[in-house]
Motif scaffolding. Structure first.
Motif: not given
Ligand code: ATP
Ligand code: MG
Length: 872
Positions: A104-112
């Motif tokens: 969840k966070e890995a995807i969130e960080f990358a996108w942000e």
């Protein structure tokens, strides 16, 4: 527009703001992992943490890592320059979670980061998720897809195959699905024509992968099955150059501010402009890329050489030189002139470039020069082949020859083909590929290592106790079977071990472990595998669960320690005697010898060598005690005067080793005080590359042996000379006498030859209108005969036939000399002597007008002479 420097910094800042520890790049050259020569991904330096061999210090980490993809699993070399987005050396931006956050966070960080911080156009991004693999019972990674769907419409979340979307560390070990982010940098117009969705993972140069998020959740066992990992890992990698291209609105990495200054400089040096001629453009890209790879590997301590990692670097350099030579007309070294430009671009982020500029330039210059010579030799070889093939009416060059050109002279197949085409010739590409495959198979077979699964015996953390002890009691934690080059052995991990595992140039310990019944198991070496000390032995106890007594081979260990401590003293002495530019470039410490490579630009003079020896020996006499600090911060260590080496990987806590004024960061084992080294001598000093010298030296017993051997030689020479007071003087006198004597002998020989010649002329016979000269006798050297033969030929240019049957120290010689007119008539001196060589039990031959034969039967000479004369 953000510059590349700002982009690199923004990545670090963003992840720092999300609680990540920013760590430095590990060296690009890997020195302590037998399975990997170069860092090829950001995760390499965390392999031991991921495998559970090292403790997790920070659960969230991010960095920019120097990577090189030119060998092994990742080899992009042949693409580089031809496409616009693969490099040999590139920087990989990455963030990690070790048992902390997951998908969840890995995807969130990358996108942000991509869309909010860098403001990349969301519409141009696509992501992939693992489609699943029914044979392995793996389902689609719908968890990742779910998280992505918060940011992207479902159609831009694409299912990907196991090949693209399932990451594995190796045949065994951690693995898991991954999710890639792709970017479409085509023009609006092109995007309208073809939907970008169709171009993802299709090798389109403008729809490319920029970021790969790996979700490690399984461990693959030796039998191929998967088990859940207890602590899941996030491992991401983003190509920095590709990111800069996208952020800067370019369509080629080479148009970004990372490469443009280099490209411009190459244009200036070669008087060409980028973007005008496709072939030149490829060459300029190749050169601008390769110079980075070469410079960074040199600063990390890997010089171009003839073997292993050094050879890989040499091949990269040669590829660049060759492109420069063929397409940019660069017939002189030029790449070293790019280093100042490279430093402008990269020096701030990687200060090792600045610190070692001179060395890098010298090494590259020298390599360029020597390869340009090889290249010319190769060209000549190819020209000769073309000529020969034409003469024989052949139009195809053999694959083996093309391969030789490739392997020895650095000619890629396309260059050979290009040159041949100009002569309407072709290459047997099948044959070439076959040779190539043979070579690859050879390399692969040499490298194959098969490992079984670890057998866990006890739980626990391995601990090295060898700084204080050379023997202890311990349990086996785990072991496994290993097969390499048809040899089978075991790797054993002990809970406590005094055995030093090979590292930092110091060889591993050997010794034994003993079970409670007194049965002895030999440990023949100790190595390090991703930071785990593995003891190598041929046998495992039937019951591995008990307590064992471990004992290091002390004699070998002590000899090694003497050499290691002496290496530190040598390093210090070299800096004092030669200057502060001396930097360690490599070191090897074994029980027999120490080898120390360092930067220095001249051969050391005998006086300098003597001075260094004196200083080291002085420190030995002072009997300096070892002062060791095991847990100092790197900053404290540097403040105390310890020098960190480029290309070495240091943790936050380091160990310092001090003997008097010599302070080094060092993990090796040392002798308790310098006096125990006893003696020290440098046995050789030589160059191993431009600007890098190598010293080999011996200490203690080996040094004693070395000195005794010299003493013995001197004594026997003295004896032979009847023990004169001054040996050198006596020897010189002898040599002078010898020269005088040689002169006298030469005069005698000349005199004798003259006398013999006069006698031969006086005995001349005329047979069939030909003047026949004969020479016989013993104690006449072949040189004298030859001299006479040529004098006669000069004196009697026509109708002259000379034959000699002589002997010298019971060796028989036959010589024949003919005037040219006789040769024209069909006589052949070589044939004549060959015909009769059997009489003297020997052999010979020569040219039509002059030939000789030698043999061991002197009695056969007269028969031989008679037979030769029959030819008249
Ligand atoms: P590609 O399919 O483009 O070769 P990859 O699948 O080999 O990429 P990864 O191993 O996942 O790439 O590496 C992570 C990231 O590193 C990639 O998304 C890409 O941005 C970058 N990268 C990979 N190889 C190179 C290279 N040779 N030069 C520059 N960047 C690269
Ligand atoms: Mg790749």
């Amino acid at each position: 527009m953000m510059t590349s420097k700002e982009i690199r910094q923004s990545f670090k800042d963003y992840f720092a703001s999300k609680g990540h520890q920013i760590v430095p790049s590990a060296p690009m050259v890997i020195k302590d992992d037998p399975t990997l020569m170069f860092t090829n991904a950001g995760m390499n330096q965390f392999k031991d943490i991921i495998l559970g061999n090292a403790p997790v210090k920070y659960r969230r980490v991010a960095n920019a890592q120097k990577c090189l993809r030119v060998s092994g699993k990742h080899n992009d070399l042949e693409e580089v320059g031809h496409d616009t987005y693969h490099h040999t050396m590139f920087e990989m931006l990455g963030n990690w979670s070790f048992g902390d956050y997951f998908k969840k966070e890995a995807i969130e960080f990358a996108w942000e980061y991509l869309t909010e911080i860098l403001k990349l156009d969301k519409d141009r991004l696509y992501v992939t998720v693992f489609e699943g693999s029914p044979d392995e019972g793996l389902l689609r990674d719908s968890e990742a897809a779910e998280h992505w769907s918060r940011y992207l419409p479902a159609e831009r979340i694409i299912d990907g195959s196991k090949k693209d979307n399932f990451w594995e560390m190796g045949d065994t070990g951690p693995c898991g699905p991954c999710s890639e982010i792709h970017i479409d940098i085509r023009s609006e117009e092109d995007r309208k024509k073809v939907n970008g969705l169709l171009l993802v993972n299709k090798s389109h140069p403008q729809v490319i992968e920029i970021w790969n998020l790996v979700f490690m959740q399984y461990n693959r066992k030796a039998d191929g099955s998967l088990e859940e990992l207890p602590a899941k890992v996030i491992d991401t990698g983003m190509g920095f150059e590709r990111l800069c291209m996208a952020v800067q609105g370019k369509t080629s990495n080479y148009d970004s501010d990372i490469f443009q200054p280099l490209i411009q400089k190459i244009g200036e040096l070669s008087r060409s402009r980028y973007g005008e001629d496709p072939q030149k453009d490829v060459a300029m890209r190749v050169v601008s890329d390769h110079v980075r790879a070469i410079a960074f590997s040199i600063t990390d301590g890997q010089l171009p050489s003839n073997a292993k990692a050094g050879y890989v670097i040499r091949r990269i350099l040669r590829r660049a030189v060759r492109y420069g030579y063929t397409f940019l007309g660069m017939k002189e070294p030029f790449m070293y002139k790019l280093i100042p430009t490279l430093i402008d671009v990269m020096g701030e982020a990687y200060p090792e470039l600045i610190a070692q500029q001179k060395l890098v330039e010298r090494v590259i210059n020298e390599e360029e020069e020597s390869f340009l010579r090889t290249l010319e030799t190769g060209m000549r070889l190819l020209d000769k082949q073309i000529e020969e093939h034409k003469a024989a009416g052949k139009t195809q060059l053999e694959g083996a020859v093309a391969f030789q050109l490739y392997d020895t002279y650095g000619f890629p197949l396309d260059l050979t083909e290009l040159i041949l085409r100009e002569h309407s010739m072709t290459v047997d590409t099948q044959g070439f590929n076959l040779e190539m495959k043979k070579q690859k198979d050879r390399a692969r077979n040499a490298a194959v290592i098969e490992t079984g699964d670890w057998v866990q015996v006890h739980e626990g953390e391995p601990e090295f106790v060898g700084y204080d002890l050379t023997a202890c009691e311990s349990r086996i934690l785990r072991y496994r079977k290993v097969k390499q080059k048809n040899k089978q052995f075991y790797q054993v991990v002990f809970e406590k071990s005094p055995f030093y595992a090979e590292m930092g140039g110091q060889v591993g310990d050997s010794g034994v472990f003993i079970d409670k019944d007194g049965k002895v198991f030999r440990i023949f070496d100790t190595k390090r595998e991703t930071n785990l000390a593995v003891h190598l032995c041929n046998e495992i106890p039937a019951d591995p669960t008990g307590i064992f007594h471990l004992e290091v081979d002390i004699e070998k260990r002590t000899a090694t320690e003497c050499n290691h401590t002496a290496t530190h003293l040598l390093h210090e002495a070299l800096r004092e005697v030669l200057g502060k530019h001396v930097e360690q470039k490599g070191s090897y410490v074994s029980p027999d010898v120490l080898r120390f490579d360092f930067s220095h630009f001249r051969k050391m003079t005998p006086e300098e060598i003597r001075e260094v020896e004196r200083r080291v020996t002085e420190k030995i006499r002072q009997d300096l005690k070892l002062e060791e600090h095991r847990h100092v911060s790197i900053d404290e260590a540097k403040a105390s005067g310890a020098m960190a080496l480029f290309g070495e990987k240091y943790g936050d806590e380091v160990r310092t080793v001090r003997f008097g004024t010599s302070i080094e960061l060092c993990g090796g084992t040392h002798i308790s005080s310098t006096g125990r080294i006893g003696t020290f001598r440098i046995v050789s000093e030589s160059a191993i590359a431009a600007g890098v010298r190598r010293i080999e030296a011996v200490t203690a017993k080996k040094c004693e042996e070395y000195l005794y051997a010299m003493e013995d030689t001197l004594k026997s020479v003295k004896n032979m000379l009847n023990n004169p007071p001054d040996v050198a003087q006596a020897l010189q006198r002898l040599l002078d006498e010898n020269i005088e004597m040689k002169k006298t002998i030469q005069e005698f020989v000349k005199e004798k030859a003259e006398q013999l010649k006069q006698a031969v002329i006086a005995d001349k016979e005329i047979i069939n209108d030909i003047a026949v000269f004969k020479l016989t006798g013993s104690d006449i050297s072949p040189d004298v005969v030859k001299d006479i033969a040529f004098q006669l030929k000069g004196q009697f240019p026509e109708k002259m036939f000379f034959v000699a049957g002589t002997s010298m120290k019971s060796k028989a010689n036959i010589t024949v000399m003919l005037s040219d007119d006789l040769v024209k008539k069909g006589l052949h001196a070589g044939n004549l002597v060959r015909q009769v060589a059997k009489f003297i039990e020997g052999g010979g031959g020569g040219q039509p007008h002059f030939a000789t034969a030698g043999g061991k039967n002197v009695d056969g000479l007269s028969a031989a002479m008679q037979l030769i004369l029959k030819n008249l």
